[in-house]
Design an enzyme around this catalytic site. Structure first.
Site, PDB file in Angstrom:
ATOM      1  CE  LYS A   7      -2.440   3.526   1.794  1.00 14.17           C
ATOM      2  NZ  LYS A   7      -2.168   4.556   2.814  1.00 14.17           N
ATOM      3  N   GLY A  10      -0.504   8.031   0.056  1.00 12.77           N
ATOM      4  CA  GLY A  10      -0.532   9.286  -0.670  1.00 12.77           C
ATOM      5  C   GLY A  10       0.468  10.269  -0.065  1.00 12.77           C
ATOM      6  N   GLY A  41      -4.316  11.004   0.201  1.00  9.32           N
ATOM      7  CA  GLY A  41      -4.782  12.065   1.107  1.00  9.32           C
ATOM      8  C   GLY A  41      -4.387  13.473   0.681  1.00  9.32           C
ATOM      9  CG  ASP A 159      -4.093   2.679   5.579  1.00  5.09           C
ATOM     10  OD1 ASP A 159      -3.213   2.691   4.693  1.00  5.09           O
ATOM     11  OD2 ASP A 159      -4.197   3.566   6.439  1.00  5.09           O
ATOM     12  CE  LYS A 214      -0.091   4.368   7.472  1.00  7.35           C
ATOM     13  NZ  LYS A 214      -0.887   4.558   6.243  1.00  7.35           N
TER      14      LYS A 214
HETATM   15  N1  LIG Z   1       3.217   6.254  16.430  1.00  5.80           N
HETATM   16  C1  LIG Z   1       3.329   6.742  15.196  1.00  5.80           C
HETATM   17  N2  LIG Z   1       4.430   6.461  14.467  1.00  5.80           N
HETATM   18  C2  LIG Z   1       4.577   6.965  13.207  1.00  5.80           C
HETATM   19  N3  LIG Z   1       3.664   7.747  12.598  1.00  5.80           N
HETATM   20  C3  LIG Z   1       2.537   8.058  13.272  1.00  5.80           C
HETATM   21  C4  LIG Z   1       2.315   7.556  14.595  1.00  5.80           C
HETATM   22  N4  LIG Z   1       1.115   8.033  15.021  1.00  5.80           N
HETATM   23  C5  LIG Z   1       0.622   8.781  14.035  1.00  5.80           C
HETATM   24  N5  LIG Z   1       1.448   8.805  12.971  1.00  5.80           N
HETATM   25  C6  LIG Z   1       1.201   9.559  11.741  1.00  5.80           C
HETATM   26  O1  LIG Z   1       0.779   8.675  10.715  1.00  5.80           O
HETATM   27  C7  LIG Z   1       1.191   9.273   9.475  1.00  5.80           C
HETATM   28  C8  LIG Z   1       1.061   8.277   8.343  1.00  5.80           C
HETATM   29  O2  LIG Z   1      -0.315   8.121   8.004  1.00  5.80           O
HETATM   30  P1  LIG Z   1      -0.981   9.008   6.847  1.00  5.80           P
HETATM   31  O3  LIG Z   1      -2.398   8.584   6.736  1.00  5.80           O
HETATM   32  O4  LIG Z   1      -0.688  10.446   7.051  1.00  5.80           O
HETATM   33  O5  LIG Z   1      -0.140   8.590   5.568  1.00  5.80           O
HETATM   34  P2  LIG Z   1      -0.433   7.486   4.461  1.00  5.80           P
HETATM   35  O6  LIG Z   1      -1.463   6.528   4.935  1.00  5.80           O
HETATM   36  O7  LIG Z   1       0.889   6.962   4.076  1.00  5.80           O
HETATM   37  O8  LIG Z   1      -1.004   8.364   3.268  1.00  5.80           O
HETATM   38  P3  LIG Z   1      -2.518   8.360   2.660  1.00  5.80           P
HETATM   39  O9  LIG Z   1      -3.439   8.387   3.843  1.00  5.80           O
HETATM   40  O10 LIG Z   1      -2.577   9.576   1.842  1.00  5.80           O
HETATM   41  O11 LIG Z   1      -2.615   7.092   1.881  1.00  5.80           O
HETATM   42  C9  LIG Z   1       2.598   9.720   9.791  1.00  5.80           C
HETATM   43  O12 LIG Z   1       3.059  10.715   8.916  1.00  5.80           O
HETATM   44  C10 LIG Z   1       2.449  10.269  11.219  1.00  5.80           C
HETATM   45  O13 LIG Z   1       2.162  11.651  11.220  1.00  5.80           O
HETATM   46 MG   LIG Z   2      -3.462   7.258   5.541  1.00  3.94          MG
END
Ligand SMILES: Nc1ncnc2c1ncn2[C@@H]1O[C@H](COP(=O)(O)OP(=O)(O)OP(=O)(O)O)[C@@H](O)[C@H]1O
Ligand SMILES: [Mg+2]
Length: 257
Positions: A7, A10, A41, A159, A214
Protein backbone atom coordinates in the site's frame (compact mmCIF):
# COMPACT_ATOMS: atom_id res chain seq x y z
CA UNK A 1 4.60 -17.47 -7.25
CA UNK A 2 4.70 -15.50 -4.02
CA UNK A 3 2.99 -12.12 -3.93
CA UNK A 4 3.64 -8.94 -1.96
CA UNK A 5 0.96 -6.31 -1.56
CA UNK A 6 2.28 -2.80 -1.10
CA UNK A 7 0.00 0.00 0.00
CA UNK A 8 1.67 3.18 -1.13
CA UNK A 9 0.59 6.11 1.02
CA UNK A 10 -0.53 9.29 -0.67
CA UNK A 11 1.66 10.94 1.95
CA UNK A 12 4.81 9.62 0.28
CA UNK A 13 4.05 9.23 -3.46
CA UNK A 14 5.72 12.56 -4.23
CA UNK A 15 8.73 11.63 -2.09
CA UNK A 16 9.41 8.03 -3.19
CA UNK A 17 13.17 7.60 -3.42
CA UNK A 18 15.23 5.78 -6.04
CA UNK A 19 16.20 3.42 -3.19
CA UNK A 20 12.52 2.54 -2.73
CA UNK A 21 12.32 1.46 -6.38
CA UNK A 22 15.62 -0.43 -6.02
CA UNK A 23 14.00 -2.36 -3.17
CA UNK A 24 11.02 -3.18 -5.43
CA UNK A 25 13.40 -4.50 -8.08
CA UNK A 26 15.22 -6.54 -5.43
CA UNK A 27 11.91 -8.07 -4.39
CA UNK A 28 11.15 -8.99 -8.01
CA UNK A 29 14.64 -10.52 -8.32
CA UNK A 30 13.93 -12.55 -5.17
CA UNK A 31 10.93 -14.01 -7.03
CA UNK A 32 8.02 -11.97 -5.68
CA UNK A 33 5.24 -10.53 -7.82
CA UNK A 34 4.00 -7.13 -6.73
CA UNK A 35 0.55 -5.58 -6.39
CA UNK A 36 -0.06 -1.96 -5.33
CA UNK A 37 -2.96 -0.19 -3.69
CA UNK A 38 -2.45 3.55 -3.34
CA UNK A 39 -3.77 6.29 -1.08
CA UNK A 40 -3.97 9.95 -1.95
CA UNK A 41 -4.78 12.06 1.11
CA UNK A 42 -2.68 15.12 0.18
CA UNK A 43 -3.83 15.16 -3.50
CA UNK A 44 -7.47 14.92 -2.39
CA UNK A 45 -7.12 17.65 0.23
CA UNK A 46 -5.39 19.95 -2.26
CA UNK A 47 -8.26 19.56 -4.74
CA UNK A 48 -10.94 19.93 -2.05
CA UNK A 49 -9.29 23.21 -1.10
CA UNK A 50 -9.41 24.42 -4.70
CA UNK A 51 -13.09 23.44 -4.85
CA UNK A 52 -13.78 25.13 -1.49
CA UNK A 53 -14.79 21.91 0.28
CA UNK A 54 -13.64 21.43 3.89
CA UNK A 55 -12.19 17.91 4.55
CA UNK A 56 -13.98 16.20 7.45
CA UNK A 57 -12.64 13.11 9.23
CA UNK A 58 -14.44 10.80 11.64
CA UNK A 59 -12.27 8.20 13.48
CA UNK A 60 -9.52 8.69 10.88
CA UNK A 61 -11.91 8.06 7.96
CA UNK A 62 -12.87 10.71 5.42
CA UNK A 63 -16.51 11.80 5.53
CA UNK A 64 -17.59 11.47 1.91
CA UNK A 65 -20.59 13.27 0.41
CA UNK A 66 -21.61 12.66 -3.22
CA UNK A 67 -19.69 15.84 -4.12
CA UNK A 68 -16.58 14.70 -2.23
CA UNK A 69 -16.77 11.25 -3.84
CA UNK A 70 -16.66 12.77 -7.34
CA UNK A 71 -13.58 14.77 -6.37
CA UNK A 72 -11.99 11.74 -4.68
CA UNK A 73 -12.45 9.58 -7.79
CA UNK A 74 -11.23 12.27 -10.16
CA UNK A 75 -8.11 12.87 -8.11
CA UNK A 76 -7.27 9.28 -7.14
CA UNK A 77 -7.90 7.76 -10.57
CA UNK A 78 -6.89 10.71 -12.71
CA UNK A 79 -3.89 12.00 -10.82
CA UNK A 80 -2.50 9.84 -8.01
CA UNK A 81 -2.83 6.48 -9.78
CA UNK A 82 -1.29 7.96 -12.96
CA UNK A 83 1.62 9.36 -10.93
CA UNK A 84 2.46 6.00 -9.33
CA UNK A 85 2.09 4.03 -12.58
CA UNK A 86 4.38 6.51 -14.32
CA UNK A 87 6.98 6.37 -11.55
CA UNK A 88 7.02 2.56 -11.66
CA UNK A 89 7.37 2.62 -15.46
CA UNK A 90 10.17 5.16 -15.25
CA UNK A 91 12.05 2.74 -13.01
CA UNK A 92 11.60 -0.13 -15.46
CA UNK A 93 8.64 -1.75 -13.69
CA UNK A 94 5.66 -2.33 -16.02
CA UNK A 95 2.52 -1.25 -14.21
CA UNK A 96 -1.16 -0.98 -15.13
CA UNK A 97 -3.55 1.26 -13.19
CA UNK A 98 -7.00 -0.07 -12.39
CA UNK A 99 -9.93 1.18 -10.33
CA UNK A 100 -11.48 -0.87 -7.51
CA UNK A 101 -14.82 -0.52 -9.30
CA UNK A 102 -13.50 -2.24 -12.48
CA UNK A 103 -15.02 -5.71 -12.86
CA UNK A 104 -16.35 -5.45 -9.28
CA UNK A 105 -12.80 -5.81 -8.00
CA UNK A 106 -13.69 -4.31 -4.61
CA UNK A 107 -17.21 -5.12 -3.46
CA UNK A 108 -18.28 -2.99 -0.52
CA UNK A 109 -21.12 -1.88 1.68
CA UNK A 110 -21.78 1.42 3.46
CA UNK A 111 -20.26 1.53 6.97
CA UNK A 112 -22.12 4.35 8.69
CA UNK A 113 -24.08 6.58 6.33
CA UNK A 114 -24.98 9.12 9.01
CA UNK A 115 -21.43 9.90 10.14
CA UNK A 116 -19.34 8.95 7.12
CA UNK A 117 -21.59 9.15 4.07
CA UNK A 118 -20.42 7.19 1.03
CA UNK A 119 -17.62 5.27 2.74
CA UNK A 120 -17.47 1.51 2.33
CA UNK A 121 -16.32 -1.57 4.14
CA UNK A 122 -14.85 -4.21 1.82
CA UNK A 123 -17.13 -7.25 1.63
CA UNK A 124 -15.35 -9.21 -1.06
CA UNK A 125 -12.55 -8.88 -3.58
CA UNK A 126 -12.85 -10.25 -7.11
CA UNK A 127 -9.20 -10.82 -7.93
CA UNK A 128 -9.65 -12.13 -11.54
CA UNK A 129 -8.36 -8.91 -13.11
CA UNK A 130 -5.37 -8.83 -10.75
CA UNK A 131 -4.41 -12.42 -11.67
CA UNK A 132 -4.78 -11.65 -15.38
CA UNK A 133 -2.29 -8.79 -15.09
CA UNK A 134 0.12 -10.75 -12.85
CA UNK A 135 0.16 -13.62 -15.38
CA UNK A 136 1.51 -11.17 -17.96
CA UNK A 137 4.05 -9.83 -15.45
CA UNK A 138 2.33 -6.46 -15.02
CA UNK A 139 2.16 -4.77 -11.63
CA UNK A 140 -1.49 -3.90 -10.92
CA UNK A 141 -1.90 -0.48 -9.26
CA UNK A 142 -5.32 -0.28 -7.63
CA UNK A 143 -7.30 2.87 -6.80
CA UNK A 144 -9.30 2.21 -3.61
CA UNK A 145 -12.90 2.74 -4.64
CA UNK A 146 -15.51 0.05 -4.34
CA UNK A 147 -19.00 -0.68 -5.55
CA UNK A 148 -22.10 -1.93 -3.78
CA UNK A 149 -24.30 -4.78 -4.99
CA UNK A 150 -26.48 -2.20 -6.75
CA UNK A 151 -23.45 -0.57 -8.40
CA UNK A 152 -23.24 2.47 -6.14
CA UNK A 153 -19.67 3.82 -5.87
CA UNK A 154 -18.06 4.08 -2.44
CA UNK A 155 -14.88 5.60 -1.09
CA UNK A 156 -12.75 2.97 0.66
CA UNK A 157 -9.95 3.86 3.05
CA UNK A 158 -6.81 2.78 1.19
CA UNK A 159 -5.34 0.95 4.20
CA UNK A 160 -8.49 -1.19 4.56
CA UNK A 161 -8.65 -1.79 0.81
CA UNK A 162 -5.00 -2.91 0.85
CA UNK A 163 -5.54 -5.36 3.70
CA UNK A 164 -8.61 -6.84 1.96
CA UNK A 165 -6.80 -7.26 -1.37
CA UNK A 166 -3.82 -8.77 0.48
CA UNK A 167 -6.12 -11.29 2.11
CA UNK A 168 -7.84 -12.21 -1.16
CA UNK A 169 -4.48 -12.84 -2.83
CA UNK A 170 -3.17 -14.71 0.19
CA UNK A 171 0.03 -12.68 -0.06
CA UNK A 172 3.32 -13.52 1.60
CA UNK A 173 3.74 -9.98 2.95
CA UNK A 174 1.47 -6.96 3.19
CA UNK A 175 3.41 -3.71 3.46
CA UNK A 176 2.28 -0.18 4.15
CA UNK A 177 4.79 2.26 2.61
CA UNK A 178 4.39 5.66 4.20
CA UNK A 179 6.24 8.88 5.06
CA UNK A 180 7.73 7.54 8.32
CA UNK A 181 10.16 4.63 8.81
CA UNK A 182 7.75 2.66 10.93
CA UNK A 183 5.69 3.07 14.06
CA UNK A 184 7.39 5.50 16.40
CA UNK A 185 7.03 4.68 20.08
CA UNK A 186 8.83 6.72 22.77
CA UNK A 187 10.63 8.58 19.98
CA UNK A 188 12.08 5.48 18.29
CA UNK A 189 10.96 3.23 15.43
CA UNK A 190 9.71 -0.04 16.95
CA UNK A 191 10.92 -3.06 14.99
CA UNK A 192 8.20 -5.39 16.26
CA UNK A 193 4.83 -4.74 17.89
CA UNK A 194 2.32 -7.28 19.13
CA UNK A 195 -1.44 -6.76 18.89
CA UNK A 196 -1.76 -5.96 22.62
CA UNK A 197 0.98 -3.36 22.38
CA UNK A 198 -0.66 -1.73 19.36
CA UNK A 199 -3.97 -1.45 21.26
CA UNK A 200 -2.14 -0.08 24.30
CA UNK A 201 -0.27 2.58 22.28
CA UNK A 202 -3.50 3.71 20.60
CA UNK A 203 -5.11 4.12 24.03
CA UNK A 204 -2.01 5.92 25.30
CA UNK A 205 -2.14 8.32 22.35
CA UNK A 206 1.25 7.31 20.88
CA UNK A 207 -0.40 5.89 17.75
CA UNK A 208 -2.73 8.55 16.29
CA UNK A 209 -4.30 9.95 13.10
CA UNK A 210 -3.41 8.20 9.85
CA UNK A 211 -1.49 5.48 11.68
CA UNK A 212 -4.73 4.20 13.28
CA UNK A 213 -6.42 2.82 10.11
CA UNK A 214 -3.04 1.36 9.16
CA UNK A 215 -2.58 -0.64 12.36
CA UNK A 216 -6.28 -1.53 12.57
CA UNK A 217 -6.29 -2.95 9.05
CA UNK A 218 -2.93 -4.62 9.73
CA UNK A 219 -4.46 -6.44 12.70
CA UNK A 220 -7.51 -7.39 10.62
CA UNK A 221 -5.17 -8.79 7.95
CA UNK A 222 -3.34 -10.88 10.58
CA UNK A 223 -6.70 -12.10 11.93
CA UNK A 224 -7.61 -13.25 8.45
CA UNK A 225 -4.48 -15.42 8.38
CA UNK A 226 -1.78 -13.25 6.77
CA UNK A 227 1.66 -14.03 8.12
CA UNK A 228 3.37 -10.68 7.93
CA UNK A 229 2.30 -7.06 7.96
CA UNK A 230 4.86 -4.26 7.99
CA UNK A 231 4.99 -0.48 8.01
CA UNK A 232 7.93 0.65 5.86
CA UNK A 233 9.33 3.91 4.54
CA UNK A 234 8.74 5.00 0.97
CA UNK A 235 11.63 7.40 1.29
CA UNK A 236 14.34 4.77 1.79
CA UNK A 237 15.44 1.27 0.86
CA UNK A 238 13.10 -1.03 2.79
CA UNK A 239 14.47 -4.33 1.48
CA UNK A 240 18.14 -5.16 1.52
CA UNK A 241 20.01 -8.49 1.75
CA UNK A 242 16.64 -10.26 1.62
CA UNK A 243 15.50 -8.47 4.81
CA UNK A 244 12.54 -6.11 5.20
CA UNK A 245 13.08 -2.99 7.32
CA UNK A 246 10.39 -1.15 9.26
CA UNK A 247 7.87 -2.09 11.95
CA UNK A 248 6.54 -5.61 11.81
CA UNK A 249 3.13 -6.14 13.40
CA UNK A 250 2.34 -9.58 14.77
CA UNK A 251 -0.57 -11.04 16.73
CA UNK A 252 1.68 -12.48 19.40
CA UNK A 253 5.38 -13.12 19.37
CA UNK A 254 6.14 -16.81 19.10
CA UNK A 255 7.69 -18.01 22.32
CA UNK A 256 10.56 -20.34 21.48
CA UNK A 257 10.86 -23.05 24.11
N1 LIG B 1 3.22 6.25 16.43
C1 LIG B 1 3.33 6.74 15.20
N2 LIG B 1 4.43 6.46 14.47
C2 LIG B 1 4.58 6.96 13.21
N3 LIG B 1 3.66 7.75 12.60
C3 LIG B 1 2.54 8.06 13.27
C4 LIG B 1 2.32 7.56 14.60
N4 LIG B 1 1.11 8.03 15.02
C5 LIG B 1 0.62 8.78 14.04
N5 LIG B 1 1.45 8.81 12.97
C6 LIG B 1 1.20 9.56 11.74
O1 LIG B 1 0.78 8.67 10.72
C7 LIG B 1 1.19 9.27 9.48
C8 LIG B 1 1.06 8.28 8.34
O2 LIG B 1 -0.32 8.12 8.00
P1 LIG B 1 -0.98 9.01 6.85
O3 LIG B 1 -2.40 8.58 6.74
O4 LIG B 1 -0.69 10.45 7.05
O5 LIG B 1 -0.14 8.59 5.57
P2 LIG B 1 -0.43 7.49 4.46
O6 LIG B 1 -1.46 6.53 4.93
O7 LIG B 1 0.89 6.96 4.08
O8 LIG B 1 -1.00 8.36 3.27
P3 LIG B 1 -2.52 8.36 2.66
O9 LIG B 1 -3.44 8.39 3.84
O10 LIG B 1 -2.58 9.58 1.84
O11 LIG B 1 -2.61 7.09 1.88
C9 LIG B 1 2.60 9.72 9.79
O12 LIG B 1 3.06 10.71 8.92
C10 LIG B 1 2.45 10.27 11.22
O13 LIG B 1 2.16 11.65 11.22
MG1 LIG C 1 -3.46 7.26 5.54
Amino acid sequence: MKTILIKCGGSVIDQLSDDFFTSLKELKKSGYQLVFVHGGGPDINEMLKVMGVEPVFHNGLRKTTAETLNIVEMVLSGKTNRKLVQLLSKHGLSAVGINGTDDQLIQASIIDEENLGLVGNVQQVNSDLIHLLLEKDYIPVITPLGSTEDSKKLNINADYAAAAVAKSLNVEHCMFATDVEGIIIDGKVASLLEEDEVTHYIEEGQITGGMIPKVTSALAALDSGLKSVMIVSGKKAFYQDETLKGTQIVKKQEVIK
